[in-house]
Design a protein around this motif. Structure first.
Motif, short mmCIF file in Angstrom:
data_model
loop_
_atom_site.label_atom_id
_atom_site.label_comp_id
_atom_site.label_asym_id
_atom_site.label_seq_id
_atom_site.Cartn_x
_atom_site.Cartn_y
_atom_site.Cartn_z
N UNK A 104 3.80 -1.85 10.84
CA UNK A 104 4.15 -3.01 10.45
C UNK A 104 5.46 -3.25 11.94
N UNK A 105 5.83 -2.23 12.26
CA UNK A 105 7.35 -2.08 13.36
C UNK A 105 6.22 -2.68 14.59
N UNK A 106 5.17 -2.75 14.85
CA UNK A 106 4.42 -3.45 16.21
C UNK A 106 4.60 -4.77 16.23
N UNK A 107 4.64 -5.11 18.32
CA UNK A 107 4.87 -6.89 17.62
C UNK A 107 3.53 -7.10 17.27
N UNK A 108 3.55 -8.24 16.96
CA UNK A 108 2.54 -9.40 15.84
C UNK A 108 1.42 -9.03 16.51
N UNK A 111 -0.27 -5.78 15.61
CA UNK A 111 -0.58 -6.16 14.91
C UNK A 111 -2.32 -6.49 14.89
N UNK A 112 -2.73 -7.53 15.19
CA UNK A 112 -3.33 -8.63 14.91
C UNK A 112 -4.37 -7.85 15.60
N UNK A 113 -4.41 -7.71 16.78
CA UNK A 113 -5.59 -6.79 17.23
C UNK A 113 -6.17 -5.44 16.87
N UNK A 114 -5.35 -4.59 16.02
CA UNK A 114 -5.99 -3.83 15.63
C UNK A 114 -6.56 -4.37 13.87
N UNK A 115 -6.24 -5.71 13.25
CA UNK A 115 -7.66 -6.21 12.38
C UNK A 115 -8.75 -7.15 12.79
N UNK A 116 -9.19 -6.89 14.21
CA UNK A 116 -9.90 -7.79 14.33
C UNK A 116 -11.89 -6.75 13.91
#
Length: 116
Positions: A104-108, A111-116
């Motif tokens: 949650x503290x990573x740059x957006x 974070x978005x690359x982790x959901x792909x």
């Protein structure tokens, strides 16, 4: 112990590292630590996990094997003795919480690359 390591490493984007020498095993997400595993230290192994301060204090009150983080910021990290007194499912929930706290503290964009 292998189940715990495998569970951590199987988190999306997780990587094993040994930045402090052969011990502890550090598991990171995007270069940020979310778990440190100290294997076979005395009677058992230990894991350091990041934790919300209020939850961390609550866990320490509820479980004798959960203590302030060893060599870590004691407000934000817990050390859990893996002595068999906690069900593996509880430990997995603590790992999930630690991972989520770091993500949650990573740059957006990260974070978005982790959901792909």
């Amino acid at each position: 112990m292998n189940n715990i390591i495998a569970y951590c490493v199987n988190k999306k984007g997780a990587a094993k590292e040994y930045p402090f020498g052969p011990d502890p095993l550090v598991i990171k997400i995007a270069g940020k630590m979310f778990a440190l595993i100290f294997e076979n230290k005395g009677d058992h192994s230990y894991i350091n996990l990041k934790c919300d301060p209020v939850i961390a204090a609550n866990l320490r009150e509820q479980h004798h094997n959960v203590r302030p983080g060893y060599h870590m910021n004691k407000k934000h990290w817990n050390t859990i003795a893996m002595d068999g007194s906690l069900p593996e499912s509880d430990l997995f929930a603590m790992i999930d919480h630690s991972y989520d706290m770091v993500v949650k503290n990573l740059p957006k964009s990260v974070r978005e690359s982790l959901t792909k």
